[in-house]
Scaffold this active site. Structure first.
Site, PDB file in Angstrom:
ATOM      1  CB  CYS A 128      -0.951   0.011   1.196  1.00 26.68           C
ATOM      2  SG  CYS A 128      -2.186  -1.307   1.144  1.00 26.68           S
ATOM      3  CG  HIS A 187      -3.268   3.577   0.731  1.00 26.36           C
ATOM      4  ND1 HIS A 187      -3.490   3.039  -0.518  1.00 26.36           N
ATOM      5  CD2 HIS A 187      -3.492   2.583   1.626  1.00 26.36           C
ATOM      6  CE1 HIS A 187      -3.832   1.756  -0.375  1.00 26.36           C
ATOM      7  NE2 HIS A 187      -3.845   1.468   0.906  1.00 26.36           N
ATOM      8  CG  ASN A 191      -6.516  -0.886  -0.632  1.00 24.06           C
ATOM      9  OD1 ASN A 191      -5.682  -0.423  -1.400  1.00 24.06           O
ATOM     10  ND2 ASN A 191      -6.206  -1.289   0.581  1.00 24.06           N
TER      11      ASN A 191
END
EC number: 2.3.1.180
Length: 335
Positions: free
Chosen positions: A115, A262, A292
């Protein structure tokens, strides 16, 4: 000393939209449950048999970024590719991009920071620019999650979160030290590595061992996440690393024009927004429609925010990410 600025960006997501209602047909879940916990309404998943991969999506995003930068493939000096879902165990996707874009035999580097991947990749490219080694670096974040998710009720806590997609940016040299990346800040805490992980296939849990166990309940090759633990750490580390970047440049939260977090969970982004007392116009989120996308999320969101006119010349833009590793980081830039 040189500085680095983003001169072009592009993103690509698959056409196949998977809604929360679609997921409810695969597993015991529903739209309300998913939105309440994550803020996600839909995501993009590659269709089986389409031939799309992390590398092909990255190449499509890269072509757009190169064109928007007013460059050609021959102007690119180096490639940095961030992903947790490479097409092959090795080699990495960077060399595939060099081939797919028919580039000269320039160097290609892969970043495996999940991530935090794009933030790490951007910081690496920034150092190559600032030292004078390269003039134009192609930075890509791309993920193909859907092929490796447990799409049953057993895996719903993870599988409803992730989507596929790619984004790319061209980082170019400038002698104007008032513009571009002002600083980047990177951290890790490996003692929490197993709180968000895929255990195999890996050298420690290799294919023959998995096959020999022949255990239908073996989930070692699916993503595992201790969601509550990750959330609690994320909100702390997000705040710390943003403040670290601001302090380094003698800035305050009130100086932020656009925060691109993020896209892990809308609740995390909302928590950070509230803590820093930022208006909706100062934070950009698109997790609602993409889920995501890990290493691709920051650059996809940055590209969309810019394309929508939400970032203008002179704005202070802050990128921040937290994820598996644990790793986290921030980039402070003057647009």
């Amino acid at each position: 000393m040189y500085n680095s600025i983003i001169t072009g960006m592009g993103h690509f997501v698959p056409d196949n939209v998977v809604t929360n209602d679609d997921l409810s047909k695969m597993m015991d879940t529903n739209d309300e449950w998913i939105q309440e916990r994550t803020g996600i309404k839909e995501r993009r998943w590659i269709k089986e048999g389409s031939g799309e991969t992390s590398a092909t999506m990255g190449a499509k995003a890269a072509r757009i970024a190169i064109e928007k930068a007013g460059l050609t493939k021959d102007d690119i000096d180096f490639i940095v590719f961030a992903t947790l879902s490479p097409d092959m165990y090795f080699p990495g996707c960077g060399v595939q991009i060099q081939d797919m874009l028919d580039m000269p035999t320039i160097g290609a580097l892969d970043v495996r920071n999940q991530c935090s991947g794009f933030v790490y990749a951007l910081s690496v490219a920034d150092q190559f620019i600032k030292t004078g080694m390269y003039k134009n670096v192609l930075v890509i974040g791309s993920e193909y999650h859907s092929g490796g998710l447990d799409k049953t009720t057993r895996g719903r806590g993870v599988s409803v979160i992730f989507g596929d997609g790619a984004g790319a940016a061209i980082l170019s040299r400038t002698e104007d030290n008032t513009k571009g990346i002002l600083s980047s800040h990177l951290h890790s805490e490996g003692k929490h590595a197993r709180e968000l992980t895929v255990d195999g296939p890996s050298i420690a849990n290799w294919v023959p061992a998995i096959l020999e166990r022949n255990d239908p309940d073996d989930t070692s090759y699916y993503p595992y996440m201790n969601g509550t633990f990750v959330f609690k750490h994320a909100v702390v580390r997000f705040s710390e690393v943003i403040m670290e970047g601001l302090a380094k440049n003698k800035l305050q939260p009130t100086d932020i024009d656009m925060l691109i977090p993020h896209q892990a969970n809308l609740r995390i982004a909302q928590f950070i927004q509230k803590k820093f007392r930022l208006e909706d116009s100062q934070v950009f989120n698109n997790i609602m429609k993409y889920g995501n996308t890990t290493a691709a999320s920051v650059i996809i969101a940055l590209t969309e925010a810019f394309d929508k006119g939400k970032i203008k010349d002179g704005d202070l833009v802050v990128l921040a990410a937290f994820g598996s590793g644990f790793t986290w980081g921030s980039v402070i830039m003057r647009w």
